[in-house]
Motif scaffolding. Structure first.
Motif, PDB file in Angstrom:
ATOM      1  N   ALA A   1       0.835  -1.207   0.000  1.00 63.01           N
ATOM      2  CA  ALA A   1       0.000   0.000   0.000  1.00 63.01           C
ATOM      3  C   ALA A   1       0.866   1.251   0.000  1.00 63.01           C
ATOM      4  O   ALA A   1       0.581   2.234  -0.704  1.00 63.01           O
ATOM      5  CB  ALA A   1      -0.932  -0.002   1.217  1.00 63.01           C
ATOM      6  N   VAL A   2       1.957   1.226   0.792  1.00 60.50           N
ATOM      7  CA  VAL A   2       2.878   2.365   0.823  1.00 60.50           C
ATOM      8  C   VAL A   2       3.541   2.541  -0.538  1.00 60.50           C
ATOM      9  O   VAL A   2       3.661   3.658  -1.063  1.00 60.50           O
ATOM     10  CB  VAL A   2       3.945   2.170   1.917  1.00 60.50           C
ATOM     11  N   LEU A   3       3.954   1.448  -1.140  1.00 58.25           N
ATOM     12  CA  LEU A   3       4.627   1.520  -2.441  1.00 58.25           C
ATOM     13  C   LEU A   3       3.687   2.027  -3.532  1.00 58.25           C
ATOM     14  O   LEU A   3       4.092   2.832  -4.388  1.00 58.25           O
ATOM     15  CB  LEU A   3       5.165   0.142  -2.818  1.00 58.25           C
ATOM     16  N   ILE A   4       2.439   1.565  -3.522  1.00 59.08           N
ATOM     17  CA  ILE A   4       1.480   2.014  -4.526  1.00 59.08           C
ATOM     18  C   ILE A   4       1.164   3.497  -4.347  1.00 59.08           C
ATOM     19  O   ILE A   4       1.021   4.236  -5.323  1.00 59.08           O
ATOM     20  CB  ILE A   4       0.188   1.164  -4.448  1.00 59.08           C
ATOM     21  N   ALA A   5       1.080   3.937  -3.086  1.00 57.40           N
ATOM     22  CA  ALA A   5       0.821   5.358  -2.839  1.00 57.40           C
ATOM     23  C   ALA A   5       1.982   6.207  -3.330  1.00 57.40           C
ATOM     24  O   ALA A   5       1.789   7.262  -3.958  1.00 57.40           O
ATOM     25  CB  ALA A   5       0.588   5.587  -1.349  1.00 57.40           C
ATOM     26  N   ALA A   6       3.224   5.752  -3.047  1.00 55.87           N
ATOM     27  CA  ALA A   6       4.393   6.554  -3.376  1.00 55.87           C
ATOM     28  C   ALA A   6       4.770   6.501  -4.854  1.00 55.87           C
ATOM     29  O   ALA A   6       5.177   7.518  -5.429  1.00 55.87           O
ATOM     30  CB  ALA A   6       5.581   6.103  -2.527  1.00 55.87           C
ATOM     31  N   TRP A   7       4.647   5.328  -5.475  1.00 56.16           N
ATOM     32  CA  TRP A   7       5.127   5.199  -6.851  1.00 56.16           C
ATOM     33  C   TRP A   7       4.018   5.230  -7.896  1.00 56.16           C
ATOM     34  O   TRP A   7       4.291   5.450  -9.079  1.00 56.16           O
ATOM     35  CB  TRP A   7       5.932   3.911  -6.989  1.00 56.16           C
ATOM     36  N   CYS A   8       2.769   5.024  -7.479  1.00 55.03           N
ATOM     37  CA  CYS A   8       1.651   5.098  -8.424  1.00 55.03           C
ATOM     38  C   CYS A   8       0.712   6.256  -8.109  1.00 55.03           C
ATOM     39  O   CYS A   8      -0.242   6.517  -8.847  1.00 55.03           O
ATOM     40  CB  CYS A   8       0.859   3.792  -8.426  1.00 55.03           C
ATOM     41  N   ALA A   9       0.971   6.948  -6.979  1.00 54.41           N
ATOM     42  CA  ALA A   9       0.239   8.169  -6.592  1.00 54.41           C
ATOM     43  C   ALA A   9      -1.252   7.933  -6.403  1.00 54.41           C
ATOM     44  O   ALA A   9      -2.074   8.773  -6.771  1.00 54.41           O
ATOM     45  CB  ALA A   9       0.486   9.286  -7.616  1.00 54.41           C
ATOM     46  N   LEU A  10      -1.611   6.809  -5.793  1.00 54.78           N
ATOM     47  CA  LEU A  10      -3.023   6.548  -5.511  1.00 54.78           C
ATOM     48  C   LEU A  10      -3.412   7.156  -4.168  1.00 54.78           C
ATOM     49  O   LEU A  10      -2.596   7.252  -3.255  1.00 54.78           O
ATOM     50  CB  LEU A  10      -3.305   5.040  -5.476  1.00 54.78           C
ATOM     51  N   ARG A  11      -4.671   7.550  -4.067  1.00 52.45           N
ATOM     52  CA  ARG A  11      -5.219   8.036  -2.811  1.00 52.45           C
ATOM     53  C   ARG A  11      -5.468   6.846  -1.879  1.00 52.45           C
ATOM     54  O   ARG A  11      -5.583   5.704  -2.324  1.00 52.45           O
ATOM     55  CB  ARG A  11      -6.537   8.775  -3.035  1.00 52.45           C
ATOM     56  N   ARG A  12      -5.620   7.158  -0.582  1.00 50.61           N
ATOM     57  CA  ARG A  12      -5.876   6.098   0.389  1.00 50.61           C
ATOM     58  C   ARG A  12      -7.183   5.376   0.081  1.00 50.61           C
ATOM     59  O   ARG A  12      -7.255   4.146   0.149  1.00 50.61           O
ATOM     60  CB  ARG A  12      -5.920   6.696   1.802  1.00 50.61           C
ATOM     61  N   GLY A  13      -8.230   6.124  -0.282  1.00 55.33           N
ATOM     62  CA  GLY A  13      -9.508   5.505  -0.603  1.00 55.33           C
ATOM     63  C   GLY A  13      -9.436   4.643  -1.847  1.00 55.33           C
ATOM     64  O   GLY A  13     -10.120   3.611  -1.949  1.00 55.33           O
ATOM     65  N   GLU A  14      -8.610   5.055  -2.820  1.00 55.58           N
ATOM     66  CA  GLU A  14      -8.453   4.261  -4.040  1.00 55.58           C
ATOM     67  C   GLU A  14      -7.717   2.961  -3.739  1.00 55.58           C
ATOM     68  O   GLU A  14      -8.044   1.905  -4.303  1.00 55.58           O
ATOM     69  CB  GLU A  14      -7.698   5.079  -5.087  1.00 55.58           C
ATOM     70  N   ILE A  15      -6.736   3.034  -2.854  1.00 50.57           N
ATOM     71  CA  ILE A  15      -5.998   1.826  -2.469  1.00 50.57           C
ATOM     72  C   ILE A  15      -6.920   0.845  -1.755  1.00 50.57           C
ATOM     73  O   ILE A  15      -6.930  -0.351  -2.046  1.00 50.57           O
ATOM     74  CB  ILE A  15      -4.804   2.208  -1.563  1.00 50.57           C
ATOM     75  N   ALA A  16      -7.726   1.360  -0.817  1.00 43.73           N
ATOM     76  CA  ALA A  16      -8.647   0.502  -0.068  1.00 43.73           C
ATOM     77  C   ALA A  16      -9.718  -0.100  -0.966  1.00 43.73           C
ATOM     78  O   ALA A  16     -10.283  -1.155  -0.654  1.00 43.73           O
ATOM     79  CB  ALA A  16      -9.292   1.296   1.066  1.00 43.73           C
ATOM     80  N   GLY A  17     -10.006   0.544  -2.097  1.00 47.67           N
ATOM     81  CA  GLY A  17     -11.045   0.064  -3.000  1.00 47.67           C
ATOM     82  C   GLY A  17     -10.562  -0.897  -4.071  1.00 47.67           C
ATOM     83  O   GLY A  17     -11.360  -1.389  -4.873  1.00 47.67           O
TER      84      GLY A  17
END
Length: 375
Positions: free
Chosen positions: A191-207
């Motif tokens: 989740a940390v890697l996707i947020a940092a390298w793919c720039a996803l929001r927290r809600g998008e990651i959880a979804g």
């Protein structure tokens, strides 16, 4: 010559005063709010009303008496364009910040009244962000009142009142991202890697669903956004705010093996990220895990959203165009994406510095052979 038929109707009351009325464009008889001492006064009032109707600027004074609080509540209830999170925010701000105006008739909300409310709100203890949100909500409500012909013009005329000057967000270095990954629970590392390298929001990651990941193509597709309401703890998968929010993002090659490992060890049968009981991951659960990790890594200045900012800034440094950034962000507007181009624009400042060094030393040999971007 035929006499022009008078607009409206005037009758003399037993009191000796005159009452004026007319039939509005909807076919409903309307009466002047007050009676008149003389017939010419009533005639002049009717002439003004007739002129307003012919110009399309007439508003129903009776409907304009509706209280702002009642009307705002009905707009929130009936608008299909307002999402559940924004509706919850507006309801809270109506209770907290807009209370001084809820008993005010719509037609009594003048630009002066709105300006005075805004100034008083800023002097209070409320946060600048929530006050700006309250102003934007009021402006939207009053725009609706204009469209529905309850008032003639929107009284929300305070320059910049709906804006909040965002502070420069910190940017995590790749080394700091690694520290966070090492410090957080293994099930949340991806989740940390996707947020940092793919720039996803927290809600998008959880979804995200398992089916949203294509390892062969090296992509992640955002289709839903996990929405969590404060009231009652309700959570559900919602659609992105705009069509641009639905997007497929390339995963940097160095992250793909870790996504594959997550799929094998931590993903649910349907959800990419799950809680301990196998249900959809709650955003707050991820946030609390991140808080513990940043404390352990001594990176308390970073928020989870700063990881998204980091990803876009690194993409800009890597040469991403404005269109590239907009697509990765999932934004329909270029306003947000432009924030990340300041890193690329910083080259001009470095060039100017080099020119100043040349003027100071008078010797080109003392200048650096190249100008590089700061990491």
């Amino acid at each position: 010559m035929a006499k022009r038929r008078q607009f409206g109707y005037i009758r003399k009351l037993p009191s000796g005063r005159f009452q004026a009325s007319f039939v509005d464009p909807a076919g409903v008889r309307q009466y002047a709010p007050d009676t008149f001492k003389a017939r010419p006064d009533a005639s002049r009032w009717l002439a003004l009303v007739e002129a307003d109707i012919s110009r399309g600027t007439w508003t129903n004074d009776q409907r304009g008496k509706e209280l702002f609080g009642d009307y705002a509540t009905s707009v929130l209830r009936d608008s299909s364009q307002i999402g559940p999170r924004w509706r919850e925010t507006c309801e809270r701000n109506l209770r907290l910040h807009l209370v001084p105006l809820v008993k005010t008739p719509l037609r009594s909300l003048s630009p002066t009244v709105v300006r005075q409310w805004h100034a008083e709100a800023l002097r209070g203890s409320g946060g600048r962000t929530s006050i700006a949100q309250s102003y934007r909500f009021m402006r939207m409500v009053m725009n609706t009142a204009v469209r529905e012909e309850l008032i003639q013009r929107n009284p929300c005329q305070v320059p910049g009142a709906g804006l909040v000057q965002a502070k420069e967000r910190p940017i995590a270095t790749p080394a700091e991202v690694i520290k966070l990954v090492e410090a957080i629970h293994p099930k949340y590392r991806t989740a940390v890697l996707i947020a940092a390298w793919c720039a996803l929001r927290r809600g998008e990651i959880a979804g995200l669903l398992v089916s949203d990941v294509d390892l062969a193509a090296g992509t992640i597709t955002v289709r839903k956004n996990r929405v969590e309401l404060l009231k009652g703890g309700t959570a559900f998968d919602g659609d992105p705010k705009t069509e641009a929010g639905r997007r497929t993002i390339a995963i940097p090659p160095h992250v793909v093996p870790l996504v594959r490992l997550h799929l094998a060890e931590f993903a649910g049968s349907e959800r990419l990220f799950v809680s301990r009981d196998g249900t959809a991951l709650r955003g707050n659960t991820l946030y609390q895990a991140f808080k513990r990790a940043r404390a352990a890594a001594k990176l308390e200045h970073l928020t989870f959203h700063d990881l998204r900012h980091t990803g876009q800034t690194l993409a800009a440094q890597a040469g991403a165009t404005l269109a590239d950034l907009m697509r990765r962000l999932g934004h329909a507007s270029m306003v947000a994406a432009k924030r990340y181009l300041h890193v690329v624009d910083g080259r001009d400042a470095e060039i100017a510095k080099a020119l100043s060094d040349l003027a100071e030393h008078g010797d080109a040999a003392k200048l650096p052979r190249s100008i590089t971007m700061r990491s």
